[in-house]
Enzyme design. Structure first.
Site, PDB file in Angstrom:
ATOM      1  N   HIS A 306       0.812  -1.154  -0.153  1.00  0.00           N
ATOM      2  CA  HIS A 306       0.178  -0.387  -0.125  1.00  0.00           C
ATOM      3  C   HIS A 306       0.664   1.607   0.181  1.00  0.00           C
ATOM      4  O   HIS A 306       2.089   1.035  -0.016  1.00  0.00           O
ATOM      5  CB  HIS A 306      -0.746   0.179   1.303  1.00  0.00           C
ATOM      6  CG  HIS A 306      -1.729   0.970   1.068  1.00  0.00           C
ATOM      7  ND1 HIS A 306      -2.079   2.560   1.470  1.00  0.00           N
ATOM      8  CD2 HIS A 306      -3.630   0.804   0.512  1.00  0.00           C
ATOM      9  CE1 HIS A 306      -3.029   3.542   1.281  1.00  0.00           C
ATOM     10  NE2 HIS A 306      -3.983   2.105   0.570  1.00  0.00           N
ATOM     11  N   ASP A 363      -8.134  -5.782  -0.032  1.00  0.00           N
ATOM     12  CA  ASP A 363      -8.346  -5.796  -1.327  1.00  0.00           C
ATOM     13  C   ASP A 363      -8.678  -7.369  -0.945  1.00  0.00           C
ATOM     14  O   ASP A 363      -9.110  -7.702  -0.991  1.00  0.00           O
ATOM     15  CB  ASP A 363      -8.132  -5.242  -2.186  1.00  0.00           C
ATOM     16  CG  ASP A 363      -8.495  -4.146  -2.290  1.00  0.00           C
ATOM     17  OD1 ASP A 363      -9.833  -3.693  -2.556  1.00  0.00           O
ATOM     18  OD2 ASP A 363      -7.652  -3.409  -2.857  1.00  0.00           O
TER      19      ASP A 363
HETATM   20  N1  ACO Z   1       4.183  -7.309  -4.817  1.00  0.00           N
HETATM   21  C1  ACO Z   1       5.460  -7.028  -4.946  1.00  0.00           C
HETATM   22  N2  ACO Z   1       6.241  -6.170  -4.842  1.00  0.00           N
HETATM   23  C2  ACO Z   1       5.715  -5.752  -4.041  1.00  0.00           C
HETATM   24  C3  ACO Z   1       3.908  -5.626  -4.426  1.00  0.00           C
HETATM   25  C4  ACO Z   1       3.196  -6.299  -4.334  1.00  0.00           C
HETATM   26  N3  ACO Z   1       2.357  -5.920  -4.271  1.00  0.00           N
HETATM   27  N4  ACO Z   1       4.108  -4.136  -4.148  1.00  0.00           N
HETATM   28  C5  ACO Z   1       5.216  -3.222  -4.014  1.00  0.00           C
HETATM   29  N5  ACO Z   1       6.716  -4.426  -4.121  1.00  0.00           N
HETATM   30  C6  ACO Z   1       7.817  -3.349  -4.401  1.00  0.00           C
HETATM   31  C7  ACO Z   1       8.042  -2.862  -6.243  1.00  0.00           C
HETATM   32  O1  ACO Z   1       8.469  -4.307  -6.846  1.00  0.00           O
HETATM   33  C8  ACO Z   1       9.064  -2.078  -5.109  1.00  0.00           C
HETATM   34  O2  ACO Z   1      10.035  -2.885  -5.237  1.00  0.00           O
HETATM   35  P1  ACO Z   1      11.725  -1.955  -4.714  1.00  0.00           P
HETATM   36  O3  ACO Z   1      12.011  -1.097  -4.324  1.00  0.00           O
HETATM   37  O4  ACO Z   1      12.769  -3.011  -4.996  1.00  0.00           O
HETATM   38  O5  ACO Z   1      11.909  -1.752  -6.392  1.00  0.00           O
HETATM   39  C9  ACO Z   1       8.609  -2.181  -3.578  1.00  0.00           C
HETATM   40  O6  ACO Z   1       7.774  -2.989  -3.486  1.00  0.00           O
HETATM   41  C10 ACO Z   1       8.244  -0.022  -3.643  1.00  0.00           C
HETATM   42  O7  ACO Z   1       6.975  -0.601  -4.483  1.00  0.00           O
HETATM   43  P2  ACO Z   1       5.839   0.498  -5.306  1.00  0.00           P
HETATM   44  O8  ACO Z   1       5.280   0.303  -6.563  1.00  0.00           O
HETATM   45  O9  ACO Z   1       6.780   1.748  -5.398  1.00  0.00           O
HETATM   46  O10 ACO Z   1       5.403   1.507  -4.314  1.00  0.00           O
HETATM   47  P3  ACO Z   1       3.565   2.341  -4.082  1.00  0.00           P
HETATM   48  O11 ACO Z   1       3.790   2.733  -2.551  1.00  0.00           O
HETATM   49  O12 ACO Z   1       4.015   2.722  -5.260  1.00  0.00           O
HETATM   50  O13 ACO Z   1       2.638   0.961  -4.612  1.00  0.00           O
HETATM   51  C11 ACO Z   1       0.881  -0.078  -5.133  1.00  0.00           C
HETATM   52  C12 ACO Z   1       1.787   0.788  -4.075  1.00  0.00           C
HETATM   53  C13 ACO Z   1       0.146   0.157  -5.395  1.00  0.00           C
HETATM   54  C14 ACO Z   1      -0.302  -0.797  -3.773  1.00  0.00           C
HETATM   55  C15 ACO Z   1       1.656  -1.611  -4.518  1.00  0.00           C
HETATM   56  O14 ACO Z   1       2.080  -2.588  -3.528  1.00  0.00           O
HETATM   57  C16 ACO Z   1       0.642  -2.520  -5.554  1.00  0.00           C
HETATM   58  O15 ACO Z   1       0.992  -2.863  -6.968  1.00  0.00           O
HETATM   59  N6  ACO Z   1       0.243  -3.351  -4.781  1.00  0.00           N
HETATM   60  C17 ACO Z   1      -0.471  -4.655  -5.604  1.00  0.00           C
HETATM   61  C18 ACO Z   1      -2.424  -3.662  -6.224  1.00  0.00           C
HETATM   62  C19 ACO Z   1      -3.269  -4.008  -4.453  1.00  0.00           C
HETATM   63  O16 ACO Z   1      -3.452  -4.305  -3.963  1.00  0.00           O
HETATM   64  N7  ACO Z   1      -3.601  -2.600  -5.019  1.00  0.00           N
HETATM   65  C20 ACO Z   1      -4.583  -1.991  -3.569  1.00  0.00           C
HETATM   66  C21 ACO Z   1      -4.315  -1.044  -3.023  1.00  0.00           C
HETATM   67  S1  ACO Z   1      -4.821  -0.747  -1.718  1.00  0.00           S
HETATM   68  C22 ACO Z   1      -6.672   0.035  -2.309  1.00  0.00           C
HETATM   69  O17 ACO Z   1      -6.488   0.825  -3.268  1.00  0.00           O
HETATM   70  C23 ACO Z   1      -7.716  -0.090  -1.552  1.00  0.00           C
END
Ligand code: ACO
Length: 428
Positions: A306, A363
């Site tokens: 998140h 979620d």
């Molecule tokens: N699975 C694996 N790796 C992940 C995940 C995941 N679900 N989420 C983040 N990471 C990793 C990324 O690869 C990144 O790694 P790095 O630093 O080595 O490049 C690091 O964690 C940070 O990720 P970002 O995308 O920069 O984090 P951000 O805060 O921008 O993203 C997000 C948050 C979009 C929710 C992300 O965690 C994601 O895509 N999760 C899956 C989708 C999801 O569940 N969304 C629901 C959000 S809650 C809502 O809207 C109600």
């Protein structure tokens, strides 16, 4: 609000910028004069370090896993309150008295019907249209009705528009479902609660009486509470940005719905359940964990991570318990739930997820519950939109009534070509 300053030095010139404090949470640096003083903007794609407004609705401490609505912890609201009461709280700032809650519930109930002409819009969509596509269109179409509630400078009209949106969203969402399965639309019934009425309009048929199961009504109501508001997330910021130009409130909410549809936001519960089903059995989990960790694989564990929570999402805690209750009541043994619990256990003990502070979000479990209740996956984001509508309208109201409100207009770091002369077609 300012108790201290930060100093920014550019070349020879040094200027102070006030540091503002909220009631709780990190302080913010007031950089409103930065461009005038320095000729420079700040660069913050994704707004990871930028507060776009001040707000008294919702507070999140992502490191501690805290979520408060008007100061009340989400766990207490989900366990002890109702969606109608939380809606009142978000809109009005305080918990209602019994009389206020009755009055609010009565008003919302009396706005649940939609103009009959609106039903014609549905027939323009393909039967296999995604219900979020239908929601974007039909909620946007509301802006062509209800001309008595679109003067956004009139607080009474804003209140009526807000009530209409909260009241009509279950009717519109249930109609989107009914259209996709080829069943007749059901009119709302005023003797049922907000949530029971929605379940009846969704799962009932005119041929027989629909008796809502209190455990399912309670679970659904909790899901609505858990999704009611979440600070300045992408869809709420979209609603605020759209509303900042003075746009029609119904159109602003349609913009929020469009944003919510994306898989990185509201679409994640649909994606999370699809992923759990794809994994299918517990023995395949390590394969998916390995894919999530592989930098060359775009796969992510949906329902994990998140932008703000770097701890367990407090909504996921309630959601996990609700999933257990619903499955038990319905006598359902869903292997997907076993996969979810084991995936969570393995991920939470894996150094990759620990180091990156990736925890289950709201979620992760909601899809398991919604699927057990009988919703197809395409409806999941629609339910999120239904519940988030109260947050959107409360935030929109807060913004419009703020005298400091301005049209939202971010700046940019331009990386395109610098000025050059037009070359006539014959010379290219
Ligand atoms: N699975 C694996 N790796 C992940 C995940 C995941 N679900 N989420 C983040 N990471 C990793 C990324 O690869 C990144 O790694 P790095 O630093 O080595 O490049 C690091 O964690 C940070 O990720 P970002 O995308 O920069 O984090 P951000 O805060 O921008 O993203 C997000 C948050 C979009 C929710 C992300 O965690 C994601 O895509 N999760 C899956 C989708 C999801 O569940 N969304 C629901 C959000 S809650 C809502 O809207 C109600």
């Amino acid at each position: 609000m300012s108790d201290t300053n930060v100093t920014v030095t550019v070349g020879e010139e040094t200027k102070d910028y006030a540091v503002l404090s909220g009631t709780v949470g990190p302080q913010v640096i007031d950089i409103r004069k930065l461009y005038a003083n320095t000729g420079m903007f700040t660069y913050d794609p994704g707004f990871t370090s930028t507060a776009s407004c001040d707000s008294g609705l919702t507070y999140i401490d992502g490191d501690e896993g805290v979520l408060l609505h008007r100061g009340y912890p989400i766990g207490q609201l989900a366990e002890q309150s109702s969606f109608m009461e939380v809606s009142y709280l978000l809109l009005n700032g305080e918990l209602p008295s019994k009389a206020q809650l009755d009055d609010f519930t009565y008003t919302i109930t009396r706005h649940t019907m939609v103009n009959e002409q609106l039903t014609a819009f549905y027939r323009g969509f393909r039967r296999d249209a995604h219900p979020m596509a239908i929601m974007c269109g039909v909620v946007g179409a509301l802006s062509s009705f209800y001309h008595d509630s679109t003067d956004i400078n009139d607080p009474d009209q804003r209140r009526i528009a807000s009530h209409r949106l909260i009241a009509k969203m279950p009717t519109i969402a249930a109609m989107a479902f009914k259209y996709s399965v080829g069943q007749p639309f059901l009119y709302p019934r005023n003797d049922l609660s907000y949530t029971a009425n929605f379940l009846r309009m969704t799962f009932g048929v005119p041929a027989e009486e629909y008796v809502p199961d209190p455990v399912i009504v309670d679970a659904m109501d909790k899901i609505f509470i858990l999704h009611a508001d979440h600070e300045q997330n992408a869809s709420t910021s979209t609603v605020r940005l759209a509303g900042s130009s003075g746009a029609n409130p119904f159109a602003c909410i349609a913009a929020g719905i469009a944003c919510l549809w994306g898989p990185a936001h509201g679409g994640a519960n649909e994606a999370a359940l699809n992923m759990l089903r794809e994994i299918g059995t517990v023995d395949r989990i390590p394969e998916y964990i390995a894919r999530a960790k592989n930098k060359d694989d775009p796969f992510r564990l949906m329902g994990f991570g998140h932008r703000v929570y770097k701890n367990y999402d407090p909504r996921a805690t309630v959601m996990q318990k609700t999933a257990e209750d619903v499955l038990k009541t319905m006598g359902v043994t869903d292997p997907v739930f076993d996969v979810a619990r084991e995936l969570e256990r393995i991920a939470l003990s894996d150094p990759y997820f620990i180091e990156k502070k990736l925890f289950p979000n709201v979620d992760f479990y909601s899809g398991v519950i919604l699927s057990a209740i009988g919703f197809p996956t395409e409806m999941f984001t629609v339910l999120f939109a239904l519940a988030r509508t109260v947050g959107w309208v409360a935030q929109w109201n807060e913004m419009i009534s703020d005298p400091a409100q301005k049209i939202g207009r971010p700046r940019q770091l331009y990386t395109g070509p610098s000025q050059r002369d037009y070359v006539p077609l014959t010379q290219r």
